[in-house]
Motif scaffolding. Structure first.
Motif, PDB file in Angstrom:
ATOM      1  N   TYR A 129       0.828  -1.204   0.000  1.00 59.37           N
ATOM      2  CA  TYR A 129       0.000   0.000   0.000  1.00 59.37           C
ATOM      3  C   TYR A 129       0.871   1.266   0.000  1.00 59.37           C
ATOM      4  O   TYR A 129       0.632   2.190  -0.783  1.00 59.37           O
ATOM      5  N   MET A 133       1.181   4.021  -2.929  1.00 60.33           N
ATOM      6  CA  MET A 133       0.891   5.427  -2.652  1.00 60.33           C
ATOM      7  C   MET A 133       2.065   6.309  -3.054  1.00 60.33           C
ATOM      8  O   MET A 133       1.868   7.390  -3.616  1.00 60.33           O
ATOM      9  N   SER A 134       3.275   5.850  -2.802  1.00 61.99           N
ATOM     10  CA  SER A 134       4.435   6.676  -3.145  1.00 61.99           C
ATOM     11  C   SER A 134       4.628   6.800  -4.647  1.00 61.99           C
ATOM     12  O   SER A 134       5.208   7.778  -5.124  1.00 61.99           O
ATOM     13  N   GLY A 162       2.042   6.793  -6.769  1.00 62.66           N
ATOM     14  CA  GLY A 162       0.826   7.380  -7.357  1.00 62.66           C
ATOM     15  C   GLY A 162       1.021   8.791  -7.862  1.00 62.66           C
ATOM     16  O   GLY A 162       0.751   9.087  -9.028  1.00 62.66           O
ATOM     17  N   ASP A 163       1.459   9.682  -7.009  1.00 63.89           N
ATOM     18  CA  ASP A 163       1.682  11.074  -7.401  1.00 63.89           C
ATOM     19  C   ASP A 163       2.632  11.713  -6.384  1.00 63.89           C
ATOM     20  O   ASP A 163       3.083  11.068  -5.435  1.00 63.89           O
ATOM     21  N   GLY A 218       1.312  11.736  -2.734  1.00 64.33           N
ATOM     22  CA  GLY A 218       1.446  10.426  -2.086  1.00 64.33           C
ATOM     23  C   GLY A 218       2.878  10.151  -1.670  1.00 64.33           C
ATOM     24  O   GLY A 218       3.134   9.627  -0.585  1.00 64.33           O
ATOM     25  N   ARG A 256       3.614  12.177   1.379  1.00 64.94           N
ATOM     26  CA  ARG A 256       2.992  11.595   2.581  1.00 64.94           C
ATOM     27  C   ARG A 256       3.817  10.422   3.112  1.00 64.94           C
ATOM     28  O   ARG A 256       4.021  10.294   4.315  1.00 64.94           O
ATOM     29  N   VAL A 257       4.262   9.565   2.213  1.00 61.71           N
ATOM     30  CA  VAL A 257       5.067   8.414   2.637  1.00 61.71           C
ATOM     31  C   VAL A 257       6.410   8.892   3.183  1.00 61.71           C
ATOM     32  O   VAL A 257       6.900   8.370   4.194  1.00 61.71           O
TER      33      VAL A 257
END
Length: 131
Positions: free
Chosen positions: A49, A53-54, A56-57, A60, A63-64
């Motif tokens: 996950y 997420m990393s 994705g954009d 993301g 955030r990671v």
């Protein structure tokens, strides 16, 4: 007659104090192998996950990256690295024992000790890398 039968039965302990049982190193390795398997089963979906997420954009990825600075995240990474190392080394040990390599008691104890110490050594290396 009942008294005679009762005296022949083995006396079972009423209270089992697990802190007083000295388990052999092979048993500790086996227990660690099972625990590390459970940890790996729980961390793989989370890692997938976070990886997705990393990729994705940019948000993301940010955030990671921000999450990776927290103490709990770093501790989880170290635990996951220990689990991977211990499970891999323990699995190779079990595989070799299936082929009667390292099966004698002395060799089995040495290989179990190696698995335990190597797993901890890899985790300590992960501590150095993560922090």
């Amino acid at each position: 007659m009942k008294h005679l039968i009762d005296s022949l039965r083995p006396q079972r302990p009423m209270f089992l104090n697990l802190t007083q049982i000295a388990m052999p190193v092979g048993a500790l390795t086996s227990i660690g192998h099972r625990i590390s398997g459970v940890i790996l089963a729980m961390t793989v979906p989370a890692a997938i996950y976070l990886f997705a997420m990393s990729l994705g954009d940019e948000i993301g990825f940010a955030r990671v990256a921000e999450l990776s600075e927290h103490f709990a995240f770093k501790a989880a990474v170290v635990i996951a690295v220990w689990a991977l190392a211990h499970h891999l080394l323990g699995g190779v040990r079990h595989l070799l024992s299936d082929f009667d390599i390292g099966s004698p008691l002395r060799s089995a104890r040495k290989s179990a000790l190696f698995v335990n110490l190597a797993g901890v050594a890899v985790a300590l290396l992960a501590v150095v890398v993560v922090w």
